[in-house]
Write an enzyme that holds these catalytic residues in place. Structure first.
Site, PDB file in Angstrom:
ATOM      1  N   PHE A   1      32.481  43.732  37.935  1.00  0.00           N
ATOM      2  CA  PHE A   1      31.839  44.415  37.013  1.00  0.00           C
ATOM      3  C   PHE A   1      30.935  43.545  36.010  1.00  0.00           C
ATOM      4  O   PHE A   1      29.954  43.965  35.383  1.00  0.00           O
ATOM      5  CB  PHE A   1      32.785  45.089  35.884  1.00  0.00           C
TER       6      PHE A   1
ATOM      7  N   LYS B   1      30.532  48.316  47.977  1.00  0.00           N
ATOM      8  CA  LYS B   1      31.363  49.207  47.003  1.00  0.00           C
ATOM      9  C   LYS B   1      31.417  48.375  45.687  1.00  0.00           C
ATOM     10  O   LYS B   1      32.248  47.486  45.456  1.00  0.00           O
ATOM     11  CB  LYS B   1      32.726  49.146  47.656  1.00  0.00           C
TER      12      LYS B   1
ATOM     13  N   SER C   1      38.726  39.025  41.044  1.00  0.00           N
ATOM     14  CA  SER C   1      39.813  38.341  40.457  1.00  0.00           C
ATOM     15  C   SER C   1      40.689  37.605  41.544  1.00  0.00           C
ATOM     16  O   SER C   1      40.490  38.219  42.578  1.00  0.00           O
ATOM     17  CB  SER C   1      40.678  39.442  39.316  1.00  0.00           C
TER      18      SER C   1
ATOM     19  N   CYS D   1      32.428  34.316  35.626  1.00  0.00           N
ATOM     20  CA  CYS D   1      33.564  33.315  36.382  1.00  0.00           C
ATOM     21  C   CYS D   1      33.156  31.974  36.088  1.00  0.00           C
ATOM     22  O   CYS D   1      33.772  30.874  36.642  1.00  0.00           O
ATOM     23  CB  CYS D   1      33.520  33.547  37.789  1.00  0.00           C
TER      24      CYS D   1
ATOM     25  N   GLU E   1      43.623  33.231  33.329  1.00  0.00           N
ATOM     26  CA  GLU E   1      42.111  33.671  33.180  1.00  0.00           C
ATOM     27  C   GLU E   1      42.211  34.722  32.149  1.00  0.00           C
ATOM     28  O   GLU E   1      42.702  35.647  32.555  1.00  0.00           O
ATOM     29  CB  GLU E   1      41.390  34.076  34.393  1.00  0.00           C
TER      30      GLU E   1
HETATM   31  P1  NAD Z   1      38.715  42.793  40.020  1.00  0.00           P
HETATM   32  O1  NAD Z   1      39.487  41.757  40.956  1.00  0.00           O
HETATM   33  O2  NAD Z   1      39.368  43.734  39.200  1.00  0.00           O
HETATM   34  O3  NAD Z   1      37.616  43.886  40.659  1.00  0.00           O
HETATM   35  C1  NAD Z   1      37.053  43.547  41.737  1.00  0.00           C
HETATM   36  C2  NAD Z   1      36.509  44.313  42.832  1.00  0.00           C
HETATM   37  O4  NAD Z   1      37.631  44.695  43.603  1.00  0.00           O
HETATM   38  C3  NAD Z   1      36.104  45.802  42.344  1.00  0.00           C
HETATM   39  O5  NAD Z   1      35.078  46.208  43.212  1.00  0.00           O
HETATM   40  C4  NAD Z   1      37.463  46.562  42.351  1.00  0.00           C
HETATM   41  O6  NAD Z   1      37.299  47.944  42.567  1.00  0.00           O
HETATM   42  C5  NAD Z   1      38.016  45.992  43.481  1.00  0.00           C
HETATM   43  N1  NAD Z   1      39.591  45.830  43.181  1.00  0.00           N
HETATM   44  C6  NAD Z   1      40.403  45.703  42.269  1.00  0.00           C
HETATM   45  N2  NAD Z   1      41.578  45.878  42.329  1.00  0.00           N
HETATM   46  C7  NAD Z   1      41.661  45.813  43.635  1.00  0.00           C
HETATM   47  C8  NAD Z   1      42.934  45.860  44.579  1.00  0.00           C
HETATM   48  N3  NAD Z   1      44.372  45.915  44.146  1.00  0.00           N
HETATM   49  N4  NAD Z   1      42.654  45.992  45.932  1.00  0.00           N
HETATM   50  C9  NAD Z   1      41.381  46.159  46.392  1.00  0.00           C
HETATM   51  N5  NAD Z   1      40.346  46.163  45.805  1.00  0.00           N
HETATM   52  C10 NAD Z   1      40.464  45.971  44.399  1.00  0.00           C
HETATM   53  O7  NAD Z   1      37.858  42.055  39.087  1.00  0.00           O
HETATM   54  P2  NAD Z   1      36.796  42.427  37.878  1.00  0.00           P
HETATM   55  O8  NAD Z   1      37.749  42.739  36.733  1.00  0.00           O
HETATM   56  O9  NAD Z   1      35.797  43.585  38.145  1.00  0.00           O
HETATM   57  O10 NAD Z   1      35.815  41.043  37.667  1.00  0.00           O
HETATM   58  C11 NAD Z   1      36.354  40.000  36.988  1.00  0.00           C
HETATM   59  C12 NAD Z   1      36.914  39.113  37.882  1.00  0.00           C
HETATM   60  O11 NAD Z   1      35.794  38.648  39.082  1.00  0.00           O
HETATM   61  C13 NAD Z   1      37.035  37.723  37.226  1.00  0.00           C
HETATM   62  O12 NAD Z   1      38.295  37.132  37.797  1.00  0.00           O
HETATM   63  C14 NAD Z   1      36.058  36.682  37.558  1.00  0.00           C
HETATM   64  O13 NAD Z   1      36.274  35.369  37.513  1.00  0.00           O
HETATM   65  C15 NAD Z   1      35.745  37.298  38.872  1.00  0.00           C
HETATM   66  N6  NAD Z   1      34.476  36.717  39.268  1.00  0.00           N
HETATM   67  C16 NAD Z   1      34.474  35.945  40.126  1.00  0.00           C
HETATM   68  C17 NAD Z   1      33.191  35.307  40.550  1.00  0.00           C
HETATM   69  C18 NAD Z   1      32.994  34.116  41.595  1.00  0.00           C
HETATM   70  O14 NAD Z   1      32.055  33.792  42.114  1.00  0.00           O
HETATM   71  N7  NAD Z   1      33.966  33.429  41.775  1.00  0.00           N
HETATM   72  C19 NAD Z   1      32.012  35.829  40.183  1.00  0.00           C
HETATM   73  C20 NAD Z   1      31.919  36.905  39.227  1.00  0.00           C
HETATM   74  C21 NAD Z   1      33.148  37.398  38.741  1.00  0.00           C
END
Ligand code: NAD
Length: 482
Positions: free
Chosen positions: A152, A176, A229, A284, A382
């Protein structure tokens, strides 16, 4: 153009209303008001999107590379034209300030710029006369249908790490987006269509875990690009790899910023603050741990507290706002739990963001803890919000040992005026993206985004030459003319 009431999916070149029974309401994080409803795509709809991408693949992968690049040039022109509107949409669905959204858009455009260079970037190599009368050449081919799953916090930039490069390399794509911020994805689809991308090359479906699992289980998905995450990234990596897909899964972070006692504090502290609290800490690359090294501890904490007092929390659309809300009320509650917990663990509260006098929206103020230690949950996890921990270390060895004991390894920075300290740091810090006197060491699009440890699962990273290699597969041809 701001989003319609119901967020559409985009399958085979058509914007469609879903037959879904699960529907989420999407709030504006700054006001709490519903801005759209989001039907989660059904399994059948996701399968249709993959089928559309599969159908479009032969013709698109056969399209001359310079012609594919032309679509990217037109797409880039549309991004420039709609720059303010796209930025406003990010602010509306994510909450970050307009300036931060503009920054996000600039970084997104950098990747489109990069993808425009596809004819050069995707060139192969060859060696004449590898043996008597024999030549050898390496050629790149697209991989197939790519699934892109995004978080997000950067609803425009993170999808752009994937979409332009995957497409220009000749792949077709099913996106997605995060179910928390689905609006930008559909606008991206509209602009790609307007740029002349053939139907089916790019598709958008919606949902959360179930939608992702459907994509991961689908035999026609050849590659998966994930950003989110760490726990989910690890899971996606395992599942995708187990079914023979190539996968890059970028995870969470806990980024340390070392502030040495030879650094100019007045010049350094504002960078630490903007790293910790930019995008309300939902980055991130947010510097969520400042390590005061040597005698600098007290002065650093004082300077950080002073800078934090100048942060103006409010709606991202207000030009005087320097920090917007967090994404959802539940996230705000979770962050408050962390702050309460850190106090209970003995961390010293220097700046308390729990009390913000804005009643609507999901606002939290900047929170700073001093004397945080690596046994505390506030250091280990985090938090992904506007909370900065200060750790004290007696020297660079101790500071590096704290940094290196984190399970994450996305980014780390050092503020110093000593070349020797900078060199030690560059060589010994266990993180993939490092900054020297830089608060947010984000590589530009022509370099890869190189997280380590639980911040990345896979081999080839997003952006830069890594992304070209991820979205193509090699063929090596050995030739002898008899
Ligand atoms: P999230 O892991 O909750 O969701 C990310 C994506 O995965 C979304 O599209 C979501 O629908 C999907 N998702 C969520 N739970 C899932 C599951 N159990 N199984 C399969 N798919 C699932 O992350 P968020 O809260 O949207 O974003 C924040 C996180 O993203 C933070 O941890 C941040 O550090 C990380 N992030 C990392 C980078 C990087 O470059 N390393 C960049 C941006 C964000």
């Amino acid at each position: 153009m701001i989003a319609t009431k119901t967020v559409a999916s985009y399958i085979g070149g058509r914007f469609r209303e879903s037959k879904a029974t699960t529907v989420d309401q999407i709030p504006n994080p700054a006001t709490g008001e519903t801005i759209a409803s989001l039907p989660y795509s059904t399994r059948d709809e996701i399968n249709e999107a993959v089928a559309a991408a599969k159908k479009a693949f032969p013709a698109w992968s056969d399209t001359p590379v310079p012609d594919r690049a032309q679509v990217m040039f037109r797409f880039k022109a549309l991004y420039d034209k709609h720059f303010e509107e796209l930025s406003a949409l990010v602010t509306q669905e994510n909450g970050k300030t307009l300036d931060e959204s503009r920054g996000e858009l600039k970084r997104a455009i950098e990747v489109i710029d990069f993808a425009c260079g596809a004819p050069t970037l995707t060139m192969g190599t060859n060696l004449d006369q590898i043996a008597r009368g024999i030549d050898e050449e390496l050629t790149r081919f697209p991989v197939g249908v790519v699934a892109g799953i995004t978080p997000f916090n950067f609803p425009n930039m993170v999808p752009m790490w994937m979409i332009p490069v995957a497409i220009v390399c000749g792949n077709t794509f099913v996106h997605k987006p995060s179910q928390l911020t689905p609006l930008s994805a559909i606008r991206i689809a509209e602009l790609l269509k307007e740029a002349g991308l053939p139907d089916g090359v790019f598709n958008v479906v919606h949902g959360a875990k179930e939608a992702v699992d459907t994509l991961l289980e689908h035999p026609d998905v050849a590659a998966v690009s994930f950003v989110g995450s760490a726990t989910v990234a690890a899971d996606i990596y395992r599942k995708a790899a187990a079914s023979g897909k190539r996968v890059q899964a970028l995870g969470g972070a806990k980024n340390h910023i070392l502030v040495m006692d030879d650094a100019d504090l007045e010049l350094s502290a504002p960078h630490v603050i903007s790293s910790a609290f930019g995008n309300a800490g939902q980055r991130c690359l947010a510097g969520s741990v400042a390590v005061g090294v040597g005698k600098v501890g007290d002065a650093l904490v004082k300077e950080l507290a002073k800078e934090a007092r100048d942060i103006k929390v409010g709606p991202g659309t207000d030009a005087s706002t320097t920090m917007g809300p967090v994404i959802r009320a539940e996230r705000k509650r979770k962050l408050i739990e962390y702050i309460d917990g850190a106090e209970a663990e003995g961390a010293q509260l220097v700046s308390d963001g729990r009390q913000v006098s804005l009643s609507d929206g999901f606002f939290l103020g900047p929170t700073i803890f001093d004397r945080v230690t690596p046994n505390m949950k506030v250091w280990k996890d985090e938090l992904f919000g506007p909370v900065l921990s200060v750790v004290r270390a007696s020297d660079i060895d101790e500071a590096l040992s704290v940094l290196n004991s984190s399970t994450y390894g996305n980014m780390a920075s050092i503020f110093t005026s000593s070349g020797k300290n900078a060199r030690e740091f560059k060589r010994r810090a266990q993180a993939g993206m490092l900054g020297v006197n830089i608060g947010v060491a984000a590589p530009m699009a022509f370099f890869p985004f190189t997280g380590w440890k639980n911040s990345f699962f896979g081999d080839l990273h997003a952006t830069g030459q890594d992304s070209i290699r991820f979205y193509t597969r090699h063929k090596v041809v050995t030739t002898r003319w008899l």
